[in-house]
Structure formats: C-alpha cells, structure tokens
Design an enzyme around this catalytic site. Structure first.
Site, PDB file in Angstrom:
ATOM      1  N   HIS A  38      47.757 -37.464 -46.390  1.00  0.00           N
ATOM      2  CA  HIS A  38      46.890 -36.845 -45.681  1.00  0.00           C
ATOM      3  C   HIS A  38      45.828 -36.014 -46.583  1.00  0.00           C
ATOM      4  CE1 HIS A  38      50.312 -33.545 -46.008  1.00  0.00           C
ATOM      5  NE2 HIS A  38      48.710 -32.842 -45.821  1.00  0.00           N
ATOM      6  N   ASP A  61      54.375 -40.581 -47.071  1.00  0.00           N
ATOM      7  CA  ASP A  61      53.231 -39.347 -47.734  1.00  0.00           C
ATOM      8  C   ASP A  61      52.187 -38.593 -49.251  1.00  0.00           C
ATOM      9  OD1 ASP A  61      50.833 -37.529 -46.562  1.00  0.00           O
ATOM     10  OD2 ASP A  61      51.847 -36.370 -45.132  1.00  0.00           O
ATOM     11  N   SER A  64      50.358 -28.312 -50.178  1.00  0.00           N
ATOM     12  CA  SER A  64      49.792 -30.462 -49.559  1.00  0.00           C
ATOM     13  C   SER A  64      49.429 -31.357 -51.013  1.00  0.00           C
ATOM     14  CB  SER A  64      49.491 -30.300 -48.685  1.00  0.00           C
ATOM     15  OG  SER A  64      50.048 -30.848 -46.889  1.00  0.00           O
TER      16      SER A  64
HETATM   17  N1  ARG Z   1      51.914 -31.186 -41.298  1.00  0.00           N
HETATM   18  C1  ARG Z   1      51.090 -31.142 -42.950  1.00  0.00           C
HETATM   19  C2  ARG Z   1      50.109 -29.895 -43.114  1.00  0.00           C
HETATM   20  O1  ARG Z   1      49.546 -29.024 -42.772  1.00  0.00           O
HETATM   21  C3  ARG Z   1      50.078 -32.540 -42.262  1.00  0.00           C
HETATM   22  C4  ARG Z   1      50.515 -33.978 -42.264  1.00  0.00           C
HETATM   23  C5  ARG Z   1      49.213 -34.562 -41.439  1.00  0.00           C
HETATM   24  N2  ARG Z   1      50.631 -35.382 -40.883  1.00  0.00           N
HETATM   25  C6  ARG Z   1      49.745 -35.775 -39.126  1.00  0.00           C
HETATM   26  N3  ARG Z   1      50.494 -36.283 -38.717  1.00  0.00           N
HETATM   27  N4  ARG Z   1      48.887 -35.078 -38.517  1.00  0.00           N
HETATM   28  O2  ARG Z   1      50.451 -30.406 -44.580  1.00  0.00           O
END
Ligand code: ARG
Length: 719
Positions: free
Chosen positions: A80, A217, A654
């Site tokens: 991501h 991811d 992330s």
């Molecule tokens: N929740 C994750 C974060 O903020 C981002 C994941 C992105 N995936 C998605 N399905 N939008 O780090």
C-alpha cells in the site's frame, strides 16, 4: 537538553505500561533495561546512532517507512506504500495493479510516481533555544507564528546548503521542544516489484484494519543516484545507490512471545489533547469527515467501471479515502462504547488539583488549560467551513489553479520569505506534482466531486462562506442549482489546465499573465485569492496564539506525569521513533481469543473468487497441494501469512521492517487491528495490536507464485 535528562531519569525508574510508547532514538538509553528485559540482544545504545546499523538501514518515503535490504539500494516496504506508483504506471491495457509487476533486471524497473523520494535521517539537532530566543511574551499571534516560521526557515536553509540534504524543523509536545532533522534525499526512485492486488491487497477494504488477516502487503523500490554516488534527478545513466547499511533477512521468522521492534516514521497521534478537543473530534470532526469521504467514494464508484481508465486513475485516491473513512468509523465506535472522554476529563481535574497544590505551579501553569481551550473553541467556530474547503480541494482543477496562481505571487518575494511549499527547494516537487495530475484526474469525476462538495458549502451560514466564491458562482443572489451545474460544466470544457504542458508553462508565468488569462479556473483562483489569504492569515494568528499556551500546558502535563512515574514520550509527528514489544494474540471481545498467526489455509477459506477475495489461481493450487517449499512453520503445519504484535504504531509506520532481537528483517508492519485504531488518541495495552506480514509468506509468494528469484538472490537471507 537538561530537561530531557531529568525526564529520562524519571522514565528509567518507572514501571511504564508495557509496549506503549513511540520513543525518540535519544531516549533509548533511558529505557535500556526494558528493551533488554523484553528480549533485545543488541546493545540498546547502538540504536541511538543514526548512521550506523541498524538505524542507517531505515528510511522514510514521506508518509510511509521502508528499509534497505541489499547493498544495491533495494528497498522493502508495503504494497500500500508503493500503490500510488503501481497505479501511476497502470493503464487499462497494462493493469499492473491487477497483475502485479516484477522487474527481472535493473533495466526493467519503472519510475515511481513523480515526486517520490527516499529520505535517510542522518542528524537530529535540538533547536528549541534558537526558536525561543526570537520569541517575546507580548507578541501577537501572527507575530509569534511568523517568528517561529522565520527561525525554522533559516535553520532549514543553512542545513540545506548542501543540496543533497532535505531538512525540517519539527515541533514536539505542541511546541515545547523543536528539533532540526537533516535527511539525505534520494530523488530517483524506481518500482521493482509488487505482487498482484489479489495478494498485496487481499481482503481489500473489507479486511483492512481487521484481524484475522491474510494480506501480502509488501512491495519493492530501488534507490538510484548519479554516477558519482550522489543523489540526482532521474536519469537513465543513474546507478543503484549503495547504502552503508542494509538489513539481513531472517527467513526463520518469529514465534509467539518473541521480541520484535519497529523503527519507523509514525505520522500523527493525539494522546495529550484536551477533553474539549477530544469530544469535538469524535462527535463532530470524524463523523463529518467520514461522511464526506464516503460520498466521494460513491461518486467515483458510480462514475467509473472497475478496470476502466477512469477507475484506474482514482484507485490510489480511493484507497486512501476508504482507509481513513473506516479508520474514523472505528474510532467513533470505540469512543461511543468506551470511557475515553470520562478519563480525559478526570485527568484534567487531577491535573488542576496538582497545579493548584503549590503557588509556584499555579503561577506557571494556572492559566494554560483555560487559555488553550478558549482558542480551541474559537477554532471550532469555523471548522465546518474549513473542513468543507479542504474536501473541495479533491477538485483537481480548482486546487491546481489555486496553487499555480499562488506560485506566481510567491515568486515575486525573496526566496526565504516565500510560503512553505513555494520556495526554490520545493519547485522540483511542485513540478512533479503537476505531472502526476495526468494519471490522477478525470474531468467527469472531478466535476461531480466539486458539485457534491459545493452543495455542502452552500449549507454553511452566509457569514462563514467566502464572499468572493459566492459572487463568482452567483450564490449571493438568485442562486440556481441548474445554472451552477451548467457553469461548472462549461468551466471544465474550457479549461486548459487538464493539459500537462499547459500546467508546467503556468509555473513560469507572472501574476500579470494570470490576470490576463481567460481560463475559467484561473479566473476563479484570482477572484478568491485575497479572501483565501485572509483565512490563511487568521489561521496563522490563531496558531501563533495557541503556541503561547500549548507548550505551557504540555510542560504541566509532563511534570504531572513525571510526578506519577507515568511514561512520557512525544506524540507522533512523522519523525523517527522506536517501538518494541512481542508477538502476541489478544482478546477483541469478551469470549473471543485471537491467535497470533494466520496461515495459507485461511486464504483458501476466505476465497470467493470475487475481488477482494480472489487469490491468484496458481496460489490456491499451491496451497491445495501443500507446496510450502521451505517456508512452513512446524507448530503451524503451514506457512504463516500475517502475525500480531504489541507494538505501538500508527499510519506512517506502514512499511517499517519488523525486526527481531538482532535487528534482522522478519516481516513488515502494515496495519493495526480494528479495536486499536482509537489508540491514536487513547492507548489501551489490552487491545492494541499491530499486524505484520510474515517474512515466510513474503518469500513463499515471491519464490513460488511470482518467480521473483532475482530479488531473493539479491537479499542476504539468513536463518
Ligand atoms: N490500514 C492500512 C494503514 O493505514 C492501509 C491499508 C491499505 N489497504 C486498503 N485496503 N485500503 O496503514
């Protein structure tokens, strides 16, 4: 620095809540015993040195974290986090988001989204005294704001005299402390590998922020520099960067209870906000922002077919809209179920009695909370307007015209006095931003968004609306929705700002040229410019005034926490932090226990063949045949996919490598569980869990599904 010494000493002697805390590197010696007790095998002091191992291998992508995993500048991060670059390089005919991407040789690597950067923090210097020296007690808000801005800009300019560095002055504890960050900045970033979205985003927005999880991811960039080894703009002649340090990859992964840590760049937390701010955020800001996001998401969905060029252009925007719509929703849910506000209020009561207990404290801190809250209330009076103006900026023609016109105005000033974002140091990225619009804009959709957000704007009380904007669209007299729609349509038909060469040409023009233009969006930008600047100035006045209370309030709060031996670390602010803990499950609700690992079989169990639960056929077949290669884990009888940790992280972490007790790469942190999202405001040891991709899953997909053996060979893999 003196203050810190005593603060750290207090911390060292506390039994801090396990695992809570985003520690600045220089604070680590003060928690050294805890790190060792938790299982760290390295000397905790070695983590304070930014340019040696392992810190030297950790980088920021600006918004995400990443790490060097080879001596040829290979960079591992989340899918991501490279998503925008995959999206940028995708077309209807060659949809890399859907199919994934693998460069089998250096020459096949693709340029990342224009403006992509890799930052390596090399120096952190405390500069609080310098900033404060220029401040006086009786400055107006605007004067205080300008003084801080000016001191920061000159510190930055001096620090950036060597052009390979990017520097920034960042405030901690709401302005109680300031630090100057000096970062080596790599400007040629290329996409190397990303799995298909059916792996990298498996479960999509349904599984996002959730456990159990089965998402691969991960993705890879490579850093390039000029032949002389120095950062350079993109050029075919550039060569892979050879970092001084890179991480070893330990394919043994980790077991339940093992020590893990994350070094990274958490974006923003709000753990020291006042009750007034907390209540407003959860009862007004988050619900409202969630509604706007969902409305925009629906518009994009309704006006573009999956896989169409228009949809591909918005996939990256969609992902971030959806990510935070869900994030806000979860926080509101947790807030309504929990006792966050109650505890905030009682903290303030306790703090007040502590302050009022001595004359000395009363003198120093007596007015801080009250003064701060008065200003916050003032800010809240116009928050409805400020929020909707923010969401109107999703209209790319609108925001592009505003920025270009502003650039022409700022260009007439001496460089050091130009507004942030418009100085010489910003121009390359400004230009790259103008280029990126190409693959991020569709006239039809853009128009629909503006129309929808403008409807909300119309609902604002007249006194809060922008007179110039009302006048431009005739909102001030006999407004007719249909006429507005027609006018907007005509503007989109006539504007030339949708053309890249035109946008770039405007970057070089004078305000006079703008004033002579008949481009409708430029005319709108000019008509509203003075009023938007006024808003900006009153924002600065307010922010300067807040600066005379917030640091005081924080000083009181820290002194109070110290007196109770409670942990004190600064809220996240996109700077380098360390968080440590263990691999561990949790109980999300009464009667449920979440185990710390998921496995390949869980993917098959979830799979429906329909996006986002449509794992590659090849992968499903491999799982069915139990072809685990060398990546199975005995205790699980399968390949682990994701695991849970107790680390204190937030957005921005992330892509951080998950490190074991020897600082070897054992996975990537990519998310937090649903119940922990409110942790950005209110940390709960029992519910706070980070979600990580297991290195075994990463390597298994790379080797057996995608054939990314060239990258596996490139990394130093140990057991
Ligand atoms: N929740 C994750 C974060 O903020 C981002 C994941 C992105 N995936 C998605 N399905 N939008 O780090």
């Amino acid at each position: 620095m003196k203050k810190f010494a005593s603060l750290c000493f207090a911390l060292a002697s506390t039994a801090t809540l396990a695992d809570e805390g985003m520690w600045q590197p220089h604070q680590l010696p003060s928690i050294a015993t805890k790190l060792v007790d938790a299982g760290l095998k390295l000397d905790p002091n070695s983590l304070t040195n930014l340019t040696s191992f392992p810190m030297g291998a950790i980088v920021s992508l600006g918004g995400c974290t990443a790490s060097f995993v080879s001596d040829k500048g290979l960079v591992a991060t989340n899918h991501h986090c490279v998503y925008g670059s995959i999206q940028y390089n995708s077309t209807e005919e060659n949809n890399l988001l859907k199919n994934g991407f693998l460069a089998k040789s250096f020459s096949e690597e693709l340029p990342a989204t224009p403006g992509s950067r890799i930052y390596v923090t090399e120096e952190i210097t405390p500069v609080t005294a310098i900033i404060n020296a220029a401040l006086t007690e009786n400055m107006s808000g605007a004067e205080r704001y300008k003084s801080i801005d000016k001191s920061s800009k000159s510190l930055v300019a001096e620090c950036e005299s060597d052009s390979k560095y990017r520097c920034s002055v960042v405030n901690f504890h709401g302005g109680l402390e300031y630090y100057l960050f000096k970062q080596l900045t790599i400007r040629d970033v290329r996409l190397v590998h990303a799995p298909a979205s059916s792996v990298g985003k498996y479960g999509g927005d349904i599984d996002n922020w959730m456990w159990p999880r089965h998402t691969g991811d991960y993705g890879f960039y490579r850093a390039y520099v000029g032949k002389d080894g120095q950062p350079a703009d993109y050029s075919e002649d550039n060569v892979p960067y050879e970092p001084k340090h890179h991480l070893k990859v330990n394919k043994s992964s980790v077991d339940e209870d093992d020590y893990i840590m994350v070094l990274g760049y958490p974006g923003r937390t709000n753990r020291y906000r006042t009750a007034l701010e907390v209540e407003n955020q959860f009862t007004w800001v988050y619900p409202q922002a969630k509604a706007y996001r969902e409305e925009i998401i629906k518009l994009i969905h309704d006006n573009s077919a999956p896989g169409s060029d228009a949809r591909i252009k918005y996939e990256s925007t969609l992902a971030s809209l959806a990510n935070y719509a869900k994030n806000y929703g979860s926080m509101v849910e947790s807030y309504n179920k929990g006792t966050t506000l109650e505890r905030k209020k009682s903290l303030e009561t306790e703090l007040s009695s502590w302050i009022n207990a001595t004359d000395d404290r009363k003198d120093k801190y007596g007015e801080a909370l009250k003064g701060l809250n008065t200003l916050i209330q003032k800010d809240q009076q116009t928050q409805a307007r400020d929020l909707i103006l923010g969401y109107l900026n999703y209209g790319k023609m609108l925001s592009t015209a505003n920025r270009l016109y502003r650039l022409s105005q700022e260009n007439t000033k001496p460089n050091i006095e130009r507004k942030r974002g418009y100085q010489e140091r910003d121009i390359a990225r400004f230009e790259q931003g103008m280029k990126a619009v190409n693959r991020r804009y569709d006239a039809e959709i853009d128009q629909k968004i503006v129309l929808a957000m403008f409807k909300h704007y119309q609902q604002l009380p007249k006194a809060q609306r922008l007179k110039s904007l009302d006048k431009f669209f005739g909102l001030d007299k006999n407004f007719n929705q249909q006429e507005f729609k027609n006018k907007l349509e005509k503007m989109y038909a006539e504007t030339k700002l949708n053309d890249q060469a035109t946008r770039l040409a405007w970057m070089k023009k004078s305000s006079k040229d703008f004033e002579n233009s008949n481009d409708p969006f430029i005319q709108l930008a000019i008509a509203t410019s003075a009023e938007r600047k006024q808003l900006e100035e009153s924002g600065e006045e307010l922010s300067g005034n807040i600066q005379s209370y917030r640091p005081k309030y924080m000083e009181a709060l820290i002194a109070y926490f110290n007196s109770k031996n409670l942990p004190v670390y600064a809220d996240a602010n996109s700077t380098l932090r360390v968080t440590y803990g263990n691999v561990k499950g949790y109980s999300p609700q009464d009667g449920l226990i979440a185990t710390p690992f998921t496995t390949l079989e869980g993917i098959v169990r979830k799979d429906t063949g329909v996006t986002p639960f449509d794992a590659p056929k090849k992968q499903l077949k491999l799982i069915e045949n139990k072809q685990y290669g060398e990546y199975a884990k005995k205790e699980l009888g399968s390949v682990p996919v994701n695991f849970l940790g107790t680390l204190d992280i937030t957005g921005g972490n992330s892509g951080s490598p998950t490190l074991n007790d020897k600082a070897e790469f054992v996975g990537l942190v990519f998310d937090g569980v649903y119940e922990s999202i409110i942790g950005d405001w209110d940390y709960d040891t029992k519910l706070n869990r980070s979600i990580h991709v297991d290195i075994k899953y990463m390597l298994w997909v790379m080797e057996h599904v995608d054939g990314a053996t060239n990258l596996i060979e490139e990394m130093d893999i140990v057991e």
